[in-house]
Design a protein around this motif. Structure first.
Motif, mmCIF file in Angstrom:
data_model
loop_
_atom_site.group_PDB
_atom_site.id
_atom_site.type_symbol
_atom_site.label_atom_id
_atom_site.label_comp_id
_atom_site.label_asym_id
_atom_site.label_seq_id
_atom_site.Cartn_x
_atom_site.Cartn_y
_atom_site.Cartn_z
ATOM 1 N N UNK A 33 0.840 -1.205 0.000
ATOM 2 C CA UNK A 33 0.000 0.000 0.000
ATOM 3 C C UNK A 33 0.863 1.238 0.000
ATOM 4 N N UNK A 34 0.258 2.335 -0.425
ATOM 5 C CA UNK A 34 0.936 3.631 -0.453
ATOM 6 C C UNK A 34 0.087 4.611 0.333
ATOM 7 N N UNK A 35 0.723 5.351 1.257
ATOM 8 C CA UNK A 35 0.082 6.430 2.000
ATOM 9 C C UNK A 35 0.498 7.752 1.381
ATOM 10 N N UNK A 36 -0.484 8.556 1.004
ATOM 11 C CA UNK A 36 -0.231 9.851 0.390
ATOM 12 C C UNK A 36 -1.094 10.874 1.125
ATOM 13 N N UNK A 37 -0.528 12.022 1.443
ATOM 14 C CA UNK A 37 -1.351 13.040 2.085
ATOM 15 C C UNK A 37 -0.534 14.140 2.684
ATOM 16 N N UNK A 38 -1.195 14.882 3.581
ATOM 17 C CA UNK A 38 -0.490 15.965 4.241
ATOM 18 C C UNK A 38 -1.008 16.167 5.655
ATOM 19 N N UNK A 39 -0.085 16.634 6.488
ATOM 20 C CA UNK A 39 -0.380 16.977 7.875
ATOM 21 C C UNK A 39 -0.331 18.498 7.978
ATOM 22 N N UNK A 40 -1.321 19.070 8.615
ATOM 23 C CA UNK A 40 -1.402 20.531 8.720
ATOM 24 C C UNK A 40 -0.887 20.999 10.085
ATOM 25 N N UNK A 41 -0.541 22.269 10.166
ATOM 26 C CA UNK A 41 0.004 22.858 11.384
ATOM 27 C C UNK A 41 -0.975 22.731 12.549
ATOM 28 N N UNK A 42 -2.288 22.803 12.266
ATOM 29 C CA UNK A 42 -3.286 22.728 13.340
ATOM 30 C C UNK A 42 -3.502 21.302 13.856
ATOM 31 N N UNK A 43 -2.744 20.336 13.357
ATOM 32 C CA UNK A 43 -2.855 18.963 13.827
ATOM 33 C C UNK A 43 -3.781 18.087 13.008
ATOM 34 N N UNK A 83 -9.210 10.456 7.783
ATOM 35 C CA UNK A 83 -9.256 11.846 8.242
ATOM 36 C C UNK A 83 -9.594 11.865 9.732
ATOM 37 N N UNK A 84 -9.172 12.912 10.425
ATOM 38 C CA UNK A 84 -9.457 12.993 11.857
ATOM 39 C C UNK A 84 -10.898 13.409 12.098
ATOM 40 N N UNK A 85 -11.429 12.992 13.243
ATOM 41 C CA UNK A 85 -12.699 13.523 13.727
ATOM 42 C C UNK A 85 -12.461 14.025 15.147
ATOM 43 N N UNK A 86 -13.516 14.301 15.883
ATOM 44 C CA UNK A 86 -13.355 14.875 17.218
ATOM 45 C C UNK A 86 -12.563 13.967 18.152
ATOM 46 N N UNK A 87 -12.704 12.644 17.994
ATOM 47 C CA UNK A 87 -12.097 11.716 18.942
ATOM 48 C C UNK A 87 -10.871 10.992 18.397
ATOM 49 N N UNK A 88 -10.897 10.605 17.124
ATOM 50 C CA UNK A 88 -9.792 9.803 16.598
ATOM 51 C C UNK A 88 -9.732 9.933 15.082
#
Length: 167
Positions: A33-43, A83-88
């Motif tokens: 598998x390949x993971x592609x994406x980005x992490x933002x400064x706000x977490x 993608x993140x949600x409020x808990x995880x």
């Protein structure tokens, strides 16, 4: 700056300032598998997992009791968006397999052969709408065509929460 990794099982990079990630995980013959994406400064982050191959036998590890056992050696493929949600985390996407085999405790000496499986993944639910299947009697080798609906629900931390199998 960035971190680059290259090895037998892991290959890719993480650009720290930009937050970009592009990582390939290849544990042949079980996972590719390949993971592609980005992490933002706000977490927050957006990740896509391009699953080229995932052995269905891994599903067996999510069950605390051996209710359903997938026969290893058959593979899932597809795309999952994480993608993140409020808990995880939340999973969305589509996973498919040309063929898989399962054994269930209430059908002793029989195996369910699943054909052309398509899972819709939405809010951590893996739901197969309907697929053609065959029940194989392991003593007489008699085959009975059936329709099957199968689903697995994970909680926000990806721990197994519930399952449903209609034969």
């Amino acid at each position: 700056s960035s971190v680059t990794m290259s090895g037998e099982f892991l290959d890719g990079y993480y650009a720290i300032q930009e937050g970009d990630i592009n990582m390939r995980i290849n544990i042949d013959p079980l996972v590719d598998l390949r993971l592609i994406g980005d992490f933002k400064v706000d977490g927050t982050f957006d990740l896509k997992a391009e699953v080229n191959k995932l052995d269905v036998g891994f599903v067996n590890y999510v069950f605390s009791q051996p209710i359903v056992q997938f026969t290893p050696g058959h593979f899932l493929y597809g795309d999952l968006f994480i993608s993140p949600n409020e808990e995880a985390f939340t999973l969305r996407g589509n996973m498919s397999s040309d063929y898989a085999e399962i054994e269930v405790f209430w059908l002793p000496n029989q195996r369910v052969l699943l054909h052309d499986i398509n899972f819709l993944v939405w809010d951590n639910d893996f739901e197969n709408v309907m697929c053609n299947a065959t029940v194989l009697n392991l003593e007489t080798f008699e085959r009975t065509p059936i329709d099957v609906r199968f689903g697995i629900t994970f909680d926000d931390s990806f721990a197994y929460e519930a399952w449903d199998l209609d034969v």
